[in-house]
Scaffold this motif. Structure first.
Motif: not given
Length: 389
Positions: A29-38, A254-268
């Motif tokens: 449900p994140a508005r923005v999401a990204y995951l990369i394997d270094l 090693r993985l790096i992830m980014v999520v943004a625009g979630l609706g609550s602390y617990n949802q994050r």
């Protein structure tokens, strides 16, 4: 005499390994999401990763990153003391000032403790105090942030302050750029990254009235929930929603992830843990070349040698969906011939691996040895050879 133009050279590399037909499904449900394997450079998931977003406190990763680089270069010491200006304290204390380290006006605080206050506590006050200590003023520090963003390839970001506080759109970034920042910190200053980003809590300041020490926990939603989690930074404002840039390492991957625009602390928390676990469980790493292993050769222009050996700068692996079978294709790509002189360890080519329907995975290749520039007669001979080739 007309010079021979550089061109893209591609050579095939034969590798027999299982590979994927298609990426495993994932939804968030994140508005923005990204995951990369270094380990492979593989982008495992991208959802609006190039869309501009307010970073909120994830901007503090850049503040810490700049401090880490100055410490590594000997321009800043962990023991250096920074003074909390009364004006800074006045602006960044109280409930309306967001997350705080609970600094006091006129207080002398070491760079080391300020970094704990930024990374572990997400202190807005700590970020500004460190910025002023390094650059004199926060606007001057923001200029350093933008210079560094340009250097490391954050092509769609701008920083107007040191802590990510809303500033009418002056400060913005993307999920792709946040992952690039995290990667630069992890790879360029690994010891400082481990020292500061893995700490679970930090104690600073005292309660009013009771005068009791104040201990705050790290808000990183992966710590203690995902094996190998060791960074990085959460962020939240009303405008940005709840976001997180995180990293974990398991079995050398090693993985790096980014999520943004979630609706609550617990949802994050829930989405961050689910996202990172999916990256490790739904994908496997297949070894390609060990660190230092020969991969191929590149042609050299105007050098004492006509070719240079290409080797892996680190263990290289291709990332494929778990349980998949098939074939993969790999090619060496570089702009060449590569002009001498060439330093040993110089990044001069890339290994591009294609696996079924997944995007190409690009990994660096470096020169195994130095190649000096050819002498006078060698340059004459090379020029004649290029004229008739």
């Amino acid at each position: 005499m007309k010079r021979k133009a550089l061109f893209s050279i591609i050579s095939s590399v034969s590798i027999a390994l299982p590979a994927a037909a298609a990426a495993p499904p994932f939804d968030t449900p994140a508005r923005v999401a990204y995951l990369i394997d270094l380990s492979s450079g593989a982008v495992l998931y991208a959802k609006d990763a190039g869309v501009r977003i307010p970073p909120a406190s994830m901007a503090k990763m850049m503040t810490a990153h700049i401090a880490f680089h100055r410490i590594k270069a000997g321009k800043l010491k962990l023991s250096q003391m920074c003074q909390v200006r009364p004006e800074t304290w006045q602006q960044w204390h109280g409930p309306a000032a967001g997350s705080t380290m609970f600094l006091s006006p006129g207080e002398q605080v070491s760079v080391e403790n300020l970094l704990h206050g930024i990374v572990t506590l997400s202190g807005n006050d700590a970020s500004v105090v460190l910025a002023e200590c390094i650059a004199g003023t926060e606007p001057a520090f923001a200029a350093l942030m933008n210079e560094e963003a340009k250097r490391i390839g954050m092509t769609n970001s701008n920083f107007g302050n040191s802590n990510g506080w809303p500033d009418e759109g002056v400060t913005f970034t993307t999920a792709h750029d946040l992952a690039r920042l995290a990667e630069a910190t992890i790879l360029e200053t690994p010891d400082l990254y481990k020292k500061f980003y893995t700490q679970e809590s930090f104690t600073w300041g005292r309660t009013m009235g009771g005068n009791q020490p104040i201990t705050q926990g790290n808000r990183n939603p992966l710590l203690g929930k995902v094996a190998g989690a060791d960074g990085l930074k959460t962020g939240h404002t009303q405008e940005a929603g709840y976001g997180f840039t995180g990293s974990a390492e398991q079995n050398g991957r090693r993985l790096i992830m980014v999520v943004a625009g979630l609706g609550s602390y617990n949802q994050r928390i829930d989405e961050s843990v689910k996202f990172m676990n999916w990256g490790f469980r739904a994908w496997n790493a297949q070894p390609l070349f060990a660190k230092g292993e020969k991969v191929g050769r590149a042609k050299v222009q105007m050098g004492g040698e006509t070719e240079v050996q290409l080797v892996a700068p680190r263990d290289l692996a291709v990332t494929v969906p778990a349980g998949s079978v098939g074939t993969i294709r790999a090619k060496i790509v570089y702009q060449g011939p590569v002009k001498a002189p060439i330093k040993a360890g110089q990044h001069i080519a890339d290994l591009v691996v294609t696996t079924g329907d997944t995007p190409p995975q690009t990994m660096p290749l470096i020169a195994a040895s130095a190649v000096e520039e050819a002498g006078f007669f060698g340059r004459i001979w090379a020029a004649l050879a290029s004229l008739f080739s």
